[in-house]
Each structure stands twice: as C-alpha cells, then as structure tokens.
Write a protein that holds these residues in place. Structure first.
Motif, PDB file in Angstrom:
ATOM      1  N   ARG A 131       0.833  -1.206   0.000  1.00 23.55           N
ATOM      2  CA  ARG A 131       0.000   0.000   0.000  1.00 23.55           C
ATOM      3  C   ARG A 131       0.875   1.266   0.000  1.00 23.55           C
ATOM      4  N   LEU A 132       1.980   1.231   0.756  1.00 26.21           N
ATOM      5  CA  LEU A 132       2.912   2.366   0.787  1.00 26.21           C
ATOM      6  C   LEU A 132       3.572   2.585  -0.569  1.00 26.21           C
TER       7      LEU A 132
ATOM      8  N   ASP B  87       2.387   1.840  -3.456  1.00 22.61           N
ATOM      9  CA  ASP B  87       1.353   2.402  -4.313  1.00 22.61           C
ATOM     10  C   ASP B  87       1.208   3.905  -4.043  1.00 22.61           C
ATOM     11  N   TRP B  88       1.134   4.303  -2.771  1.00 20.77           N
ATOM     12  CA  TRP B  88       1.005   5.720  -2.391  1.00 20.77           C
ATOM     13  C   TRP B  88       2.164   6.552  -2.929  1.00 20.77           C
ATOM     14  N   PHE B  89       3.371   6.001  -2.822  1.00 22.27           N
ATOM     15  CA  PHE B  89       4.556   6.758  -3.213  1.00 22.27           C
ATOM     16  C   PHE B  89       4.948   6.527  -4.679  1.00 22.27           C
ATOM     17  N   GLY B  90       4.068   5.915  -5.445  1.00 21.39           N
ATOM     18  CA  GLY B  90       4.301   5.748  -6.878  1.00 21.39           C
ATOM     19  C   GLY B  90       5.456   4.816  -7.215  1.00 21.39           C
TER      20      GLY B  90
ATOM     21  N   ALA C  94       7.686   3.492   5.635  1.00 21.54           N
ATOM     22  CA  ALA C  94       6.937   4.741   5.418  1.00 21.54           C
ATOM     23  C   ALA C  94       7.873   5.943   5.523  1.00 21.54           C
TER      24      ALA C  94
ATOM     25  N   SER D 103       9.089   8.281   2.322  1.00 18.82           N
ATOM     26  CA  SER D 103       8.753   9.700   2.428  1.00 18.82           C
ATOM     27  C   SER D 103      10.013  10.554   2.229  1.00 18.82           C
TER      28      SER D 103
END
Lengths: 241, 241
Positions: free
Chosen positions: A116-117, A119-122, A232, A236
């Motif tokens: 999921r992370l 996916d969030w961060f492309g 995460a 980031s």
C-alpha cells in the motif's frame, strides 16, 4: 449455494501449497474485489450475500447465505463477498526508478502495508526474497486494500538480483548516515530487512549506502521501528525532495 | 500449575469490562514483561514455561506447562511466559512539546504501533478519545513491544481537551498544505483520525493547521495510507527539522 468441494478448495487456498497447485487465490470485501476485477486479474467465481456487482458476468456470481460465507472466509468477521481469482503470470521487473526489496518479511500485515505504501509513493516494483511471505496469502491481499493490483511484486533470489544491478543500494542500520541529512537519488534499490533480525549479512554486503533513521526517544531502551513504519519514513524521505 | 479460577480470570482480561472490574491486565513474552517490570507496573503473577526472571520475587512466579499456557494466552502461538499486572493510576497530561491525539482509533495493532512510534520519536504524551481501543487490550500491549512503559496514554473527552489547549492543532486532510513544504513547530497537538472515517467533523473544527501528505501514485485510485504509517511520516516530518 456453495458446494462441499468449493468449501474444500477455498479454505485450502489459505495455504501456499494449494495456491501453487491450483494457481488460484481469493480476496474478500467489495473494494479489494472491485480493484482486482478492474485490473488484469481473471475472476473465477464471486460469492456474495448482499454485495452487487453490475459489471460482472452473472454466470460467475453465486449468491450464498451469511453462514455459507463464514465457512469459506478467512476473516473472523466476514465481509459480504469473497472472490476467487486466477494468479497472474509473473511480470518482468522494470529496473528503473526506485525499487523496494524485502529481505525475508514474514508478517502478512507488514507485506500488505508495504505494498500500500509503494502504491502511495508511486513505486511500481517490489522485489521480495523467496522466503518472504506470499503476496497471495489472504491476510496480505486484505491488508493491501486493493493496491496489490497496482504494484508489481516479484519473488527472486534477492542476493543475486541486487548484486547484478547497476543501481545504488540503500539499507538502514544503527550506524548509517542520518537519512534526514543525506541527499537521496531518484533511482535506487531500498532494502528492508526481516522483522526480528533486520537485513541478513549476505544482503548487507550488497548495500553500498548505509542510512539510519535517527531516534529521539530514550536511546538505551527504544529498540526498533516496525518494518512497515520504517518503510513509510524512508519512502517519504526519498520522495519529499 | 494454573488453577481454574486463574484461567477464568486471565481469559476474562481479554475483555475491557473485566480489565476495568479487576483493574488488571496481562502481557506476554519476555521482552514486554521485563520492560513493564522495570517500569512502574505492579506485577501480580508471572506464569512461565521456560523463561527465567532472576529479578522477580520467586513467590510471584508460577511454573506451568505449555498446554496450560495455551489455556491463558491470547496468542495463536504462545510465547514462553505471561504476566498479570495491576493497571496503574492515570497520570496527569503534561501539556508541553508535541502531543499526539487519536480520534477513535479502533484497531489494536494500529494503537500499539503508534505507541511504539511515539516512543521512538521521544513523544511522551498520547491522548485518546474515549472511543479509542483500550491500551490494555492484549493485542495493543503486544504490538507496543514494551513502549507502553514509556508513553503516557490518557483517555479523555478529546473535543473538550483540544478546545481548551493553547497549543496549535494539526490534522491531515486531502486539501491541507503540503507537509514537506510547511515549517512545523516543536510544540503542538497532532490529531490522527479513525481508520475508516478519518478525523470526525467535531474534532476537525478544532484543527487550526490543515496539512496533507502528498501522494505520488495514481491519484484517482490510491485511496489512503494506513493510520500508523501516516503517523510515522508526520512524526518524522515534525522531528527531522
């Protein structure tokens, strides 16, 4: 109605060896199922108590009762639907940009959260050691919340894969450089280690940039971050600049 | 040996109402138990199969078999020890520095992970709405990995608490300011919202600094970060500067 054979098949799919034998896996809950249907995944059957799927071939939909769903579900509190999918063919790894690699992650919730992370961060490539928990484990599928459809997850000999790449290789260690003060590139391999033992010594030898996430609590006592929360923070940092 | 009454008491402690009635809770595994013993927590009994605790009053240690441990454990695969502790008196909230507040977090794993994150980032106050999952839930205690001994967790009327503070109040929303480009202070309240619904509308009204964690994936599809990983990114941003 769900037949005895279907119950046997689907409960069997909670085990890796039966997922391998049948080349099938299952997902639960409308959101995850819909994301898989709208991606490349081939739907075999869809069992539902109340959920409605107007886009799905009605021949593949089987209406069942809540007590029948309980018999096939892997959840303590089942949703209102469960779908069996064919496992897709593995895709080639695209060796550009940032790639996250997992050195023996055992907890399904951690793998799901890391997908999921990504996916969030492309980040579209997640490369796992062969010992890492299977992506089609029902708990992983559930924890991805559908991101499984958008991240290419591969299982390889991780030591071989990393040692053959030309990309810089990053790992976090207690004695690494402060990640907040290090300039991070747009391309590279990020290695995340096992929950109990961290990065293995073989993989550690392939790391050429040692990073550290600084601690602010009591340095004697606080031991480590959970691997998903560490991922995460690292993703980031790589993406924020 | 573990008596029938002890089995009844300890399995009862998996439920909040019995933890409240008896003012007791339990922890499993040597690491967590030792951290609690070395902190302010009052030990009632310690059940062990093979784990050794030289610092503990031998009168409090009860040697049991693995099958007995299975009867009192909350884990599918029990460790080698389980200890019952008295719940400590709530401590006053120290309203300085950074304070994390939780608006109705329901998942025990998420609460445990957030406590561990607070400990890592040196945040000693975690303030929860009354609806947030109980810190003495065995799954929370387990997920903290011992950090529970070093973070002061309070349950309050969160809306009242926040509206009475003089500190700036931060929350993350889709339309907030890019957290990577915002100057963040050393003092303030950080609000994290419920897993499914985010920050409630009452609490949203108390937020005076709206932040956002930018997404890099497909903006249409990727929905949200898990609350524990979002907390990791936010705390990292507040502390890195």
């Amino acid at each position: 109605m769900v037949s005895k054979n279907q119950i046997k098949l689907i409960t069997g799919l909670q085990q890796k060896k039966f997922r391998k034998e049948h080349q099938l896996f299952f997902a639960e809950g409308k959101k995850v199922i819909q994301e898989l249907i709208h991606s490349d995944f081939f739907l075999e059957y869809l069992f539902t108590t109340t959920a409605v799927f107007p886009d799905v071939n009605p021949k593949k939909i089987i209406n069942i009762s809540e007590s029948e769903l309980k018999k096939i579900s892997a959840l303590t509190t089942p949703n209102d639907c469960l779908a069996v999918f064919r496992k897709p063919e593995p895709k080639k790894i695209n060796e550009t940009g940032l790639i996250v690699t997992l050195d023996d992650i055992r907890d399904p919730g951690n793998l799901g959260t890391i997908i999921r992370l990504c996916d969030w961060f492309g980040i579209s490539e997640l490369v796992c050691s062969e010992e890492t928990v299977d992506i089609y484990n029902p708990k992983v599928v559930q924890a991805t919340m559908g991101s499984i459809a958008r991240v290419n997850v591969s299982y390889v000999n991780l030591e071989k894969f990393i040692s053959e790449t030309n990309l810089p290789v990053f790992g976090t260690f207690m004695d690494g450089d402060n990640i907040y003060k290090t300039e991070l590139p747009k391309e590279g391999i990020i290695v995340m280690g096992n929950e109990a033992n961290g990065i293995s010594s073989q993989i550690e030898q392939t790391v050429n940039h040692r990073l550290a996430i600084p601690r602010f609590g009591n340095l004697q006592l606080t031991e480590s971050l959970n691997v998903a929360t560490a991922t995460a923070i690292i993703l980031s940092e790589f993406k924020r600049s």
